[in-house]
Design an enzyme around this catalytic site. Structure first.
Site, PDB file in Angstrom:
ATOM      1  N   ASP A  34       4.099  -5.467   3.954  1.00 61.16           N
ATOM      2  CA  ASP A  34       3.755  -4.406   4.891  1.00 61.16           C
ATOM      3  C   ASP A  34       4.791  -4.354   6.007  1.00 61.16           C
ATOM      4  OD1 ASP A  34       2.176  -2.431   6.325  1.00 61.16           O
ATOM      5  OD2 ASP A  34       0.415  -3.258   5.330  1.00 61.16           O
ATOM      6  N   GLU A  76      -5.317   1.611   2.059  1.00 61.36           N
ATOM      7  CA  GLU A  76      -5.181   0.467   2.977  1.00 61.36           C
ATOM      8  C   GLU A  76      -5.494   0.885   4.405  1.00 61.36           C
ATOM      9  OE1 GLU A  76      -3.095  -2.367   5.727  1.00 61.36           O
ATOM     10  OE2 GLU A  76      -2.847  -0.202   5.532  1.00 61.36           O
ATOM     11  N   HIS A  78       0.818  -1.211   0.000  1.00 67.83           N
ATOM     12  CA  HIS A  78       0.000   0.000   0.000  1.00 67.83           C
ATOM     13  C   HIS A  78       0.853   1.262   0.000  1.00 67.83           C
ATOM     14  CE1 HIS A  78       0.036   1.300   4.329  1.00 67.83           C
ATOM     15  NE2 HIS A  78       0.151   0.023   4.612  1.00 67.83           N
TER      16      HIS A  78
HETATM   17 ZN   LIG Z   1       0.704  -0.666   6.620  1.00 67.50          ZN
END
Ligand SMILES: [Zn+2]
Length: 352
Positions: A238, A215, A69
């Site tokens: 992430d 996100e 993201h």
């Molecule tokens: Zn994150």
């Protein structure tokens, strides 16, 4: 490090990822066969199979979506009052305890960085010199924060409007063997995706790197991208909690700094595909790449919506352990960044 610094210092809150997308697009020029932006704004980068030697690519290759993201937690302007003070609403999960006396940047036009304005954010409370004891013990709430631009009201009203993006202003720094910056969540994962693809020369699978939007407000961009792309496998990139610090017992640390890429078994939004976890783990062991298993009791990643897209997708989250997440001093260890990049590249190169 230049790329990571540029990524971390480019504003892009949910729904306002334009500048980050532009930066990534420039960086990946020539790296993929096809690059496009989807309806919601996610950047979809496809690389068709590139088998080693003279092997022919498969007619129906495995399709892997790698989601990182682009958005960061921040604010949108909600009101400009008659004195020129600006109120904001958060876009993403801030902890109000980290928001005292912050410099901010207000971005009235996502396409024009030159229109950005500096400001100072504070809660509307009395300074310590005059505050009552009860006030001093209170943590201000997000709705009490306001921004002071140092400009007269009419000028603020001319320049700033409801819906404008606001981000915190903080330094990007090398501290020991780590990098410290705001929004390493999730720009460090964007860095991992770009660098892994630059490293990867041959692969039998079709790889679709998706730099997703929104996100931080509910894994929204990954949902629509995965629906459209129908991947067989989805890897979310992430950051994950790394609470190996004073005040938190070891069993609650989630991950440990310097111990390598985090293979997330479960978080608040998804449970990792059993076989994928095993595959990543054995591959890392075989290649001598530092890695650790982790579970994040709350919070989710793009894996959450990818997993449930269409008829379902085998998903897993690969994370960079990050201390002080969702503050302006997020911290990642260089070894962990590199391990995550290397493990991703090794995996993508190995899928049949
Ligand atoms: Zn994150």
């Amino acid at each position: 490090m230049k790329l990571l610094e540029a990524l971390c210092t480019t504003p892009g809150v949910p729904g306002r990822e334009h500048r980050v997308r532009k930066l990534i697009e420039a960086e990946i020029d020539g790296l993929f066969d096809e690059v496009r932006t989807d309806t919601m704004g996610s950047l979809i980068c496809t690389r068709r199979p590139r088998p080693a030697g003279k092997k022919k690519p498969a007619a129906n290759p495995t399709r892997i979506m790698v989601a990182a993201h682009m958005d960061q937690i921040g604010f949108l302007v909600s009101h400009v009052d008659d004195k020129g003070f600006i109120r904001v609403v958060p876009a993403g999960g801030f902890d109000a305890r980290n928001l005292f006396a912050r410099m901010v940047t207000i971005c009235p036009d996502v396409h024009k960085p030159e229109s950005d304005l500096p400001g100072v954010m504070n809660p509307g409370v009395k300074p310590i010199h005059v505050a009552e004891q009860a006030d001093r013990n209170k943590v201000p709430e997000l709705h009490e924060l306001f921004i002071d631009t140092g400009l007269p009201a009419d000028e603020v009203k001319k320049k700033v409007k409801v819906g404008d993006m606001v981000v915190l202003r903080a330094a990007f720094a090398k501290v020991g063997h780590t990098v410290v910056s705001q929004c390493l969540d999730n720009r460090v994962a964007c860095w991992v995706a770009v660098r892994a693809m630059q490293k990867l020369k041959h692969h039998a699978a079709e790889i679709i790197a998706v730099f997703t939007v929104q996100e931080e407000v509910g894994l929204r961009g990954a949902r629509t991208s995965a629906y459209a792309l129908r991947p067989h496998i989805g890897i979310a990139l992430d950051t994950t909690l790394c609470i190996d610090i004073p005040g938190t017992p070891g069993e609650m640390s989630v991950s440990r700094q310097g111990q390598g890429a985090a293979i997330t078994c479960m978080d608040g939004a998804s449970i990792g595909d059993y076989e994928l976890i095993e595959q990543f783990e054995s591959l890392a062991a075989r290649k001598g790449i530092r890695h650790q298993r982790s579970i994040m009791p709350r919070g989710g990643t793009d894996a959450g919506t990818m997993q449930a897209a269409g008829e379902g997708v085998r998903t897993m989250t690969l994370s960079v352990p990050t201390r002080y997440i969702h503050t302006v001093t997020e911290m990642v260890h260089e070894d962990d960044m590199h391990a995550t990049r290397d493990l991703l590249a090794a995996y993508l190169g190995e899928v049949k």
